[in-house]
Design an enzyme around this catalytic site. Structure first.
Site, PDB file in Angstrom:
ATOM      1  N   TRP B 110      47.535  34.060  11.774  1.00  0.00           N
ATOM      2  CA  TRP B 110      48.085  33.953  13.133  1.00  0.00           C
ATOM      3  C   TRP B 110      48.490  35.281  13.724  1.00  0.00           C
ATOM      4  CZ3 TRP B 110      46.489  30.459  16.077  1.00  0.00           C
ATOM      5  CH2 TRP B 110      46.105  29.220  15.548  1.00  0.00           C
ATOM      6  N   ASP B 180      57.259  35.550  16.160  1.00  0.00           N
ATOM      7  CA  ASP B 180      56.606  34.244  16.232  1.00  0.00           C
ATOM      8  C   ASP B 180      57.205  33.380  15.122  1.00  0.00           C
ATOM      9  OD1 ASP B 180      54.979  32.040  16.112  1.00  0.00           O
ATOM     10  OD2 ASP B 180      53.095  33.146  16.009  1.00  0.00           O
ATOM     11  N   LYS B 204      55.246  22.005  14.787  1.00  0.00           N
ATOM     12  CA  LYS B 204      55.478  22.059  13.342  1.00  0.00           C
ATOM     13  C   LYS B 204      56.764  21.299  13.017  1.00  0.00           C
ATOM     14  CE  LYS B 204      52.114  25.153  13.126  1.00  0.00           C
ATOM     15  NZ  LYS B 204      50.745  24.720  12.990  1.00  0.00           N
TER      16      LYS B 204
END
Lengths: 370, 370
Positions: B110, B180, B204
């Site tokens: 990511w 993040d 999530k």
């Protein structure tokens, strides 16, 4: 079917959006929150990379193609960011660095939001504005002087706030037409193949807020910039089948259920239009019968089937109307904050019987107060 | 409570995201699909301009502030577009036209997506990359040479794909930290006031796909560009209280319910971390007991409590493992398509008993196959 407790009466929802969705869809959505039957997982916890979800996107795309009668040179995308993001993506893609001006129509509140976003990116010509006349009508053909040089023409098929709707396609066939159909998407048939790009957020006729459908003709994107961030790049989104990054899985699933309902329970866009026309006719006729008390905003030729905007003789009387309507179990009838007054939104999910209830209420209210 | 039919057994959801949500939250969400009790309308048809929804946003913001212990100079925003949109918004806001490079850590899949988006906007210095070592560990302090001139440092607190998690805050206190936290947001306590901007998509730990939480320190935005489209402009979003345009009403409501659950049923982030630590310890201990059969990907010091990634001795055995797990009622255990293997995601909504079930299954599977 899971029924509501007897002591709860749900309001009839005339909201301008997010709007009412069909009861039979809501029941399927409700079941999916605990487990989508064919998957055994909550719709809120299913991976967007699962085979099941790929099937959802493929079926939804196919349903929309079929309902709209789109040929294979159109792509169907499901994006985030609402119509607002499209106000920017369209000129980022088609106007940046261009010499000739894109042509925009200023027909109400929402096209008024689109124009400044286009002006950030390139030259814009405002072809017509209804601002001086308080956005009470749309342009006639002889007021529109389209240019052959424009990279595209942008307009909205329906102005949600003012209740104005085009009942014809405008523009030149040799200049790409871009249309914001947010508030009348899949509400009736249309000559959709005359448009190069159509966008519509879901939260009026087809689903919850959080997803936007874009229908775009392949050749429109020839020569589009290649340096846009992927999430703002139509071609990157096409390549990724709308799963460039995690899409709004739940909202897309709800739209799928709505398209199945449109096809199987309603019978397609012609049938949907007959219902929507009946609802709008019933309400406009009630307004016209009582024009001493209720005044429709829009000129007769441009009246919207989706959003019926009207006024009473004073803001005080309008407040009384809204309070009495709420008491009678009808919500969402306040006009948009920019114009006030009353607005009844008659999206696909709103039933004819809800409009009958509203009309009866309006007649009683007038009888008591005039 | 609406119970599932007896003939349906829902899977335990170990998906990397969208992930499992708590049962008690799902039951409230289910009720809201037909009617939010205090409103009498479906959550899918409630106006984002209603007083009720303004209250939802205000309470959610307050819950997040309180759970994270944020001071009043932080803003809390609810945006669309996922972490992907933040990959662009951060450098659009803080790197455009800058002379000195922003510093990025490349610790996995990511952060590898974030770096090229930053490079579109300005100079980027890759401070450290774990690519050569297959992203099996995070940097040690003596491998990091932070510059005082960087406009900001960007890293991810948890790499979802590889299962790597920082268990400390890194960087200089005089350079803005941007993090993040998509895959460990609200999963435990942290020194959140040492960050200038934190972003996390919901899918999530805290809700469905389609909404992203951004926590941003007021002074970070001094000198931000004023010519960005509104939906990409943090200050425009702050000014509009996250309702710059129609927000994802449903997804925001679900996050509100999750924050109430975190506060009232779990007891806050310390308590949540104790549960998450217990789940992760149980699974890592099972891996370590059977390291002849299961191999954890991450170095011990950098193991993620959220995503436990491991391999078996061959892709064929891994396929057998996944098929047997699915048959035993456990889904979402396939590793990310970029790395393969197995990944068990242990987000907030996943119960300890689900991990116990997984560990028992793993022991049986090993006993049968080794």
């Amino acid at each position: 079917m899971i029924s509501s407790p007897a002591n709860r009466r749900n309001s009839l929802n005339f909201s301008g959006g997010p709007g009412a969705l069909p009861e039979s869809v809501l029941q399927q959505v409700q079941e999916s929150i605990i487990a989508v039957p064919e998957v055994g997982l909550s719709i809120l916890g299913i991976s967007h990379r699962s085979d099941w979800f790929a099937g959802v996107v493929a079926e939804l795309e196919s349903n929309i193609r079929s309902l709209m009668g789109l040929s294979s040179n159109y792509h169907v995308l499901f994006l985030q960011g609402g119509a607002t993001q499209q106000f920017s993506m369209v000129p980022m893609t088609l106007l940046r660095g261009k010499e000739y001006a894109a042509e925009y129509l200023h027909t109400g509140y929402w096209t008024g939001k689109a124009i400044p976003e286009a002006q950030r990116e390139g030259p814009v010509r405002m072809l017509w504005s209804g601002e001086d006349m308080g956005f009470t009508r749309l342009p006639k053909d002889d007021e529109l002087d389209f240019s052959v040089d424009a990279p595209y023409l942008h307009y909205a098929s329906n102005e949600t706030v003012e209740g104005l709707q085009f009942h014809r396609v405008i523009g030149r066939d040799d200049v790409p037409r871009i249309c914001d159909m947010s508030s009348d998407f899949l509400a009736g048939p249309g000559e959709f193949d005359r448009f190069s790009l159509i966008y519509a957020h879901a939260q009026k006729n087809i689903g919850p807020a959080g997803v936007t459908v874009v229908v775009v003709k392949d050749e429109l994107l020839d020569g589009a910039p290649t340096d846009l961030p992927g999430f703002l790049d139509y071609r990157a989104q096409i390549k990724a089948h709308s799963i460039f990054n995690t899409p709004p899985v739940f909202a897309i699933y709800v739209i799928l259920l709505v398209t199945r309902w449109l096809r199987d329970e309603i019978g397609g866009l012609d049938a949907m239009d007959r219902i929507n026309t009946a609802k709008a006719d019933m309400l406009y006729q009630a307004l016209d019968r009582s024009c001493d008390f209720y005044q429709a905003r829009a000129h007769r030729s441009d009246r919207s089937k989706m959003n019926v905007a009207f006024t009473l003789s004073s803001p005080e009387l309008e407040s009384q109307f809204l309070a009495a309507a709420a008491h009678a179990g009808m919500s969402g009838l306040a006009g948009h904050r920019s114009v006030g007054g009353i607005r009844a939104s008659l999206y696909n999910g709103l039933t004819i019987s809800a409009v009958e209830t509203l009309v009866s209420f309006m007649e009683e209210f007038r009888a008591r107060r005039r």
